[in-house]
Design an enzyme around this catalytic site. Structure first.
Site, PDB file in Angstrom:
ATOM      1  N   HIS A  11       0.906  -1.085  -0.081  1.00  0.00           N
ATOM      2  CA  HIS A  11      -0.172  -0.140   0.183  1.00  0.00           C
ATOM      3  C   HIS A  11       0.795   1.346   0.008  1.00  0.00           C
ATOM      4  CE1 HIS A  11      -2.719   2.996   2.202  1.00  0.00           C
ATOM      5  NE2 HIS A  11      -3.373   2.625   1.298  1.00  0.00           N
ATOM      6  N   ARG A  12       0.802   2.028  -1.124  1.00  0.00           N
ATOM      7  CA  ARG A  12       1.610   3.001  -1.186  1.00  0.00           C
ATOM      8  C   ARG A  12       3.304   2.780  -1.517  1.00  0.00           C
ATOM      9  NH1 ARG A  12      -1.391   7.222   3.102  1.00  0.00           N
ATOM     10  NH2 ARG A  12      -3.350   6.386   2.953  1.00  0.00           N
ATOM     11  N   GLU A  38       0.074  -0.590  -4.663  1.00  0.00           N
ATOM     12  CA  GLU A  38      -1.134   0.291  -4.898  1.00  0.00           C
ATOM     13  C   GLU A  38      -0.425   1.492  -4.770  1.00  0.00           C
ATOM     14  OE1 GLU A  38      -4.134   3.088  -2.873  1.00  0.00           O
ATOM     15  OE2 GLU A  38      -2.033   2.590  -2.167  1.00  0.00           O
ATOM     16  N   ASP A  40      -1.458   6.159  -5.433  1.00  0.00           N
ATOM     17  CA  ASP A  40      -2.531   7.241  -5.554  1.00  0.00           C
ATOM     18  C   ASP A  40      -2.062   8.122  -6.711  1.00  0.00           C
ATOM     19  OD1 ASP A  40      -4.149   6.320  -3.034  1.00  0.00           O
ATOM     20  OD2 ASP A  40      -2.028   6.650  -2.220  1.00  0.00           O
ATOM     21  N   HIS A  53      -0.969  10.971  -2.294  1.00  0.00           N
ATOM     22  CA  HIS A  53      -2.169  10.350  -1.776  1.00  0.00           C
ATOM     23  C   HIS A  53      -3.131  11.871  -1.596  1.00  0.00           C
ATOM     24  CE1 HIS A  53      -4.860   9.656   1.659  1.00  0.00           C
ATOM     25  NE2 HIS A  53      -4.932   8.361   1.039  1.00  0.00           N
ATOM     26  N   GLU A 113      -5.027   4.210  -7.958  1.00  0.00           N
ATOM     27  CA  GLU A 113      -6.044   4.497  -7.263  1.00  0.00           C
ATOM     28  C   GLU A 113      -6.132   5.879  -7.745  1.00  0.00           C
ATOM     29  OE1 GLU A 113      -6.332   4.887  -3.017  1.00  0.00           O
ATOM     30  OE2 GLU A 113      -8.003   6.179  -3.519  1.00  0.00           O
ATOM     31  N   LYS A 115      -7.312   9.482  -7.564  1.00  0.00           N
ATOM     32  CA  LYS A 115      -8.106  10.407  -6.519  1.00  0.00           C
ATOM     33  C   LYS A 115      -8.398  11.727  -7.289  1.00  0.00           C
ATOM     34  CE  LYS A 115      -6.437   8.586  -2.663  1.00  0.00           C
ATOM     35  NZ  LYS A 115      -7.215   7.951  -1.580  1.00  0.00           N
ATOM     36  N   ASP A 233       0.690  -1.788   4.549  1.00  0.00           N
ATOM     37  CA  ASP A 233       2.036  -0.771   4.631  1.00  0.00           C
ATOM     38  C   ASP A 233       3.266  -1.853   4.818  1.00  0.00           C
ATOM     39  OD1 ASP A 233       0.235   1.244   4.065  1.00  0.00           O
ATOM     40  OD2 ASP A 233       0.121   1.803   6.371  1.00  0.00           O
TER      41      ASP A 233
HETATM   42  O1  G3P Z   1      -6.843   1.589  -2.476  1.00  0.00           O
HETATM   43  C1  G3P Z   1      -7.007   1.180  -0.943  1.00  0.00           C
HETATM   44  C2  G3P Z   1      -6.624   2.580  -0.231  1.00  0.00           C
HETATM   45  O2  G3P Z   1      -5.669   3.018  -0.500  1.00  0.00           O
HETATM   46  C3  G3P Z   1      -7.840   3.402   0.023  1.00  0.00           C
HETATM   47  O3  G3P Z   1      -7.555   4.486   0.977  1.00  0.00           O
HETATM   48  O4  G3P Z   1      -6.875   6.515   1.562  1.00  0.00           O
HETATM   49  O5  G3P Z   1      -5.257   4.751   1.696  1.00  0.00           O
HETATM   50  O6  G3P Z   1      -5.849   5.759  -0.357  1.00  0.00           O
HETATM   51  P1  G3P Z   1      -6.392   5.402   0.877  1.00  0.00           P
HETATM   52 MG    MG Z   2      -4.775   4.641  -1.859  1.00  0.00          MG
END
Ligand code: G3P
Ligand code: MG
Length: 249
Positions: A11-12, A38, A40, A53, A113, A115, A233
């Site tokens: 994640h990120r 993943e 953003d 993000h 993702e 945004k 993470d």
């Molecule tokens: O895509 C899953 C998650 O990343 C969504 O929330 O705020 O971390 O982008 P956020």
């Molecule tokens: Mg995200």
């Protein structure tokens, strides 16, 4: 648990140990046996898709104000790592193009993702799509968003591209909602759904993924759900847990 197929998605990037959504975080994740990363994606003022993000620069860069009010050149002038540690002062907000160029040497998936605001949704998708085509990344990416109008529009335009809706609330009748959009994947906030909510979706053939799962105990419980993937993470910890579970009789 021999049939554990759940994907581990960084994640990120490896954001538990590196500044999120930076090349350092992506490169560190790529050293692991991850299934995906993943990130953003948003547009700069000059309409360049960049990886960050928040809608504002303040938390993860040394800039201030909205991402969409700054040109790429302005954004690149700010450190995107110093907020995390001086060691990462050289980090800059990556462009999606830079990520695609770097990712050519790998096989894991990239979850983009999307945004940004409703006003920008068409332009964001147009510019992201252009890069997907230019770098032939179609088979390597899946698109997700909290903006379900955007996801529905993408599916109408190109039903073969892989998409997912993201939700942060508990859902009433999620299957019919997911089906009304036409996507095959559903990304939910882990605390707000239990096995009884998730099972009918899996049985209906929906790819269910859950975010953001960082505690060891929670990671193990999420794996036991038999979902398609988890966002974490700490992918190195999740991979170790998965390995241990696979070894169990
Ligand atoms: O895509 C899953 C998650 O990343 C969504 O929330 O705020 O971390 O982008 P956020
Ligand atoms: Mg995200």
């Amino acid at each position: 648990m021999k049939n554990l197929h759940t994907e581990v998605i960084a994640h990120r990037g490896l954001s538990g140990l590196y500044p999120e959504n930076t090349m350092s975080a992506f490169k560190a994740a790529a050293k692991l046996e991850i299934d995906g990363i993943e990130m953003d994606v948003q547009l700069t003022k000059d309409k360049v898709p960049v990886i960050i993000h928040d809608a504002t620069l303040g938390r993860t860069t040394e800039g201030q104000g909205m991402v969409c009010d700054h040109t790429l050149k302005q954004i690149k002038s700010y450190s995107a790592g110093a907020w995390y540690s001086e060691k990462y002062r050289q980090e800059r907000v990556p462009t999606l193009e830079e990520v695609f160029l770097w990712a050519q040497g790998f096989t894991f998936k990239l979850n983009l993702e999307l945004k940004g605001s409703a006003k920008q949704r068409e332009e964001l998708w147009k510019n992201v799509k252009q890069l997907i085509d230019k770098y032939e990344m179609r088979e390597r990416i899946f698109i997700s968003s909290f903006d379900h109008v955007l996801i529905a529009n993408i599916i109408k335009e190109d039903p073969t591209i892989e998409t997912a809706i993201i939700v942060i609330s508990g859902m009433y009748k999620p299957l019919s909602y997911i089906q009304s959009i036409g996507t095959k994947s559903f990304h939910y906030f882990y605390p707000l759904m239990i096995k009884e909510d998730v099972d009918p979706l899996i049985q209906a053939g929906i790819d269910v993924r859950s975010y953001t799962i960082n505690e060891a105990e929670m990671i193990e419980s999420a794996f036991q759900l038999g979902i398609q993937g988890i966002f974490t993470d700490y992918p190195h910890i999740a991979l170790k847990i998965k390995d241990d579970m696979l070894k169990e009789e």
